[in-house]
Enzyme design. Structure first.
Site, PDB file in Angstrom:
ATOM      1  CG  ASP A 180     -19.208  24.062 -12.209  1.00 23.45           C
ATOM      2  OD1 ASP A 180     -18.799  22.902 -12.024  1.00 23.45           O
ATOM      3  OD2 ASP A 180     -19.838  24.403 -13.224  1.00 23.45           O
TER       4      ASP A 180
ATOM      5  CE1 TYR B  16     -22.168  28.537 -14.313  1.00 21.57           C
ATOM      6  CE2 TYR B  16     -22.444  26.703 -12.816  1.00 21.57           C
ATOM      7  CZ  TYR B  16     -21.706  27.362 -13.756  1.00 21.57           C
ATOM      8  OH  TYR B  16     -20.484  26.851 -14.141  1.00 21.57           O
TER       9      TYR B  16
ATOM     10  CG  ASP C 121      -7.350  36.102  -8.714  1.00 11.24           C
ATOM     11  OD1 ASP C 121      -7.634  36.158  -7.500  1.00 11.24           O
ATOM     12  OD2 ASP C 121      -7.125  37.119  -9.396  1.00 11.24           O
TER      13      ASP C 121
ATOM     14  CG  ASP D 231     -15.403  20.289 -12.579  1.00  8.43           C
ATOM     15  OD1 ASP D 231     -16.088  19.855 -11.631  1.00  8.43           O
ATOM     16  OD2 ASP D 231     -15.821  20.326 -13.747  1.00  8.43           O
TER      17      ASP D 231
ATOM     18  CE  LYS E 233     -10.534  38.936  -9.312  1.00 11.07           C
ATOM     19  NZ  LYS E 233      -9.106  38.924  -8.956  1.00 11.07           N
TER      20      LYS E 233
END
Length: 332
Positions: A224, A124, A200, A228, A169
Site C-alpha cells: 500500500d 490489514y 526500508d 502510493d 522486513k
C-alpha cells in the site's frame, strides 16, 4: 459481462462517470449495475456496506470502483477491506508506468514495474483491539496467503522480464520470515530470477532507480505504502490504477482516495480511473479495446488536454469526453 459500478464518495462520483463515458463509447455488451457504498451511505443509513450489497457484487462478473472516505470511527465497517475479504481478492496489482507529456521526479522515463501486494492479511487483517490506554492490531501471515500471492507474482514475472523482487522486513518482524521463505521457494519452483530487499532500503532504491525493477511482491501494508509512494515517479496519485484479483472475482479502482477537499469541483484527474478501466478490459479479454483506451489517453495528453494537477485547464468531464470522442473516431 455484468459490471457492478460503485462511484463511492468524493471525487469517485466524478471520475467514474468520466470513465463510464469511455466504456460506453466502445460499444461493448456490458450490463452496468449501480451499487451505492461508502461513507455517504453510512451517514444516511448507518451502514457503509451491507450483506445485500455483497450479494449484489457477487452476482456480477467484476466491480468498477471509485473511492470511499473512511472515517476514524471504530464502528465504521471498512468497505474496501470487507469487499476484499468477502470476495477473496487476494492479489492487488498496481502497475507503475510513465505517461506521455507527464513528468515525474526523474528525467528518465524508461521504467515500467508492477507492485503485487498481498491483499487479505498482514496488518490489514482487521483483527484489532481498541482501548483508551493500549490498542493492538494483529499481523497475520499465512503459508497459503504467501504462496498464492507469490505464485501470482511469479506468473506475472514470467510473462514479462522474468525478474522478481521480494520485499519484506524479516530482520525485525519475524512473521515476515514465512512470507520470504515461501516467496523464494515459489520463485525457485517457477524458474524466476529473484532477489529480496528489506522494505526500508528498497523504498529508497525504488525512488532513486525505478528502472532496476520489474515485478515486486510484498505484504499488504508495505505494498500500500510503496505503490502510493510510486505516484511521485509518474506525476501523481491521479495516474495510478489498480486491480484486485481473486479466483472468482475482480475489482478495479484508482489508487487515489476520495479527496473531499476538491470533490464537487469537476477538476479531479480521471486518468487513474480510466487506466483502471483499461485493466478491467484486459482482464475480461478485450485487449483491442484496452489498447484503444490507452491510445485515447495518450492522444489527450499529447494535445494538452489534462486537469490542473498536471498543469492543464480542463475539467474531469472534459478529459473523459475528449478520450471518448477519440475512441469513437477509431472504431467507426
Amino acid at each position: 459481462m455484468k459490471l457492478a459500478v460503485v462511484e463511492g464518495d468524493g471525487i469517485g462520483k466524478e471520475v467514474i462517470p468520466a470513465a463510464i463515458e469511455i466504456l460506453d463509447s466502445l460499444g461493448l455488451d456490458i450490463e452496468k449495475i449501480p451499487v451505492e457504498l461508502g461513507y455517504g451511505k453510512w451517514e444516511r443509513t448507518g451502514s457503509a456496506i451491507t450483506d445485500v450489497d455483497i450479494d449484489t457484487l457477487k452476482e456480477c462478473d467484476c466491480v468498477f470502483f471509485g473511492a470511499v472516505t473512511t472515517p476514524p470511527d471504530p464502528n465504521y465497517r471498512s468497505v474496501l477491506l470487507t469487499i476484499r475479504k468477502e470476495l477473496d481478492m487476494y492479489a492487488n496489482i498496481r502497475p507503475i508506468r510513465p505517461l506521455p507529456s507527464v513528468k515525474g521526479i526523474h528525467e528518465r522515463n524508461d521504467f515500467n514495474f508492477i507492485i503485487v501486494r498481498e491483499n487479505t492479511e498482514g496488518l490489514y487483517s482487521g483483527i484489532e483491539e481498541i482501548g483508551t490506554e493500549i490498542s493492538t492490531t494483529k499481523r497475520v501471515v499465512t503459508r497459503k496467503g504467501s504462496k498464492r500471492i507469490a505464485d501470482y507474482a511469479c506468473k506475472l514475472a514470467k510473462s514479462r522480464m522474468n525478474k522478481l523482487t521480494i520485499v519484506h522486513k524479516s530482520n525485525v518482524m519475524k512473521s515476515d520470515k514465512l512470507f520470504l521463505d515461501v516467496s523464494r521457494q515459489s520463485a525457485i519452483d517457477s524458474g524466476v530470477v529473484h532477489r529480496d530487499e528489506l522494505v526500508d532500503s528498497f523504498a529508497y532504491n525504488l525512488i532513486t532507480s525505478p528502472w532496476n525493477y520489474d515485478v515486486i511482491v510484498t505484504t499488504n501494508l508495505f505494498g500500500d505504502i510503496l505503490s502510493d509512494m510510486s505516484g511521485a515517479l509518474v506525476g501523481g496519485l491521479g495516474l495510478l490504477p489498480s486491480a484486485n484479483i481473486g479466483e472468482k472475482y475482480a475489482f478495479f479502482e484508482p489508487v487515489h482516495g476520495s479527496a473531499p477537499d476538491i470533490a464537487g469541483n469537476n477538476r479531479a484527474n480521471p486518468l487513474a480511473a480510466i487506466l483502471s478501466l483499461k485493466m478491467l478490459l484486459e482482464w475480461h479479454g478485450d485487449a483491442a479495446e484496452a489498447a484503444i483506451v490507452e491510445e485515447g489517453i495518450d492522444a489527450a495528453l499529447n494535445m494538452g488536454v489534462c486537469t490542473p494537477d498536471l498543469g492543464g485547464k480542463y475539467t474531469t468531464s472534459e478529459v473523459g469526453n475528449t478520450i471518448a470522442k477519440y475512441i469513437k473516431t477509431r472504431i467507426e
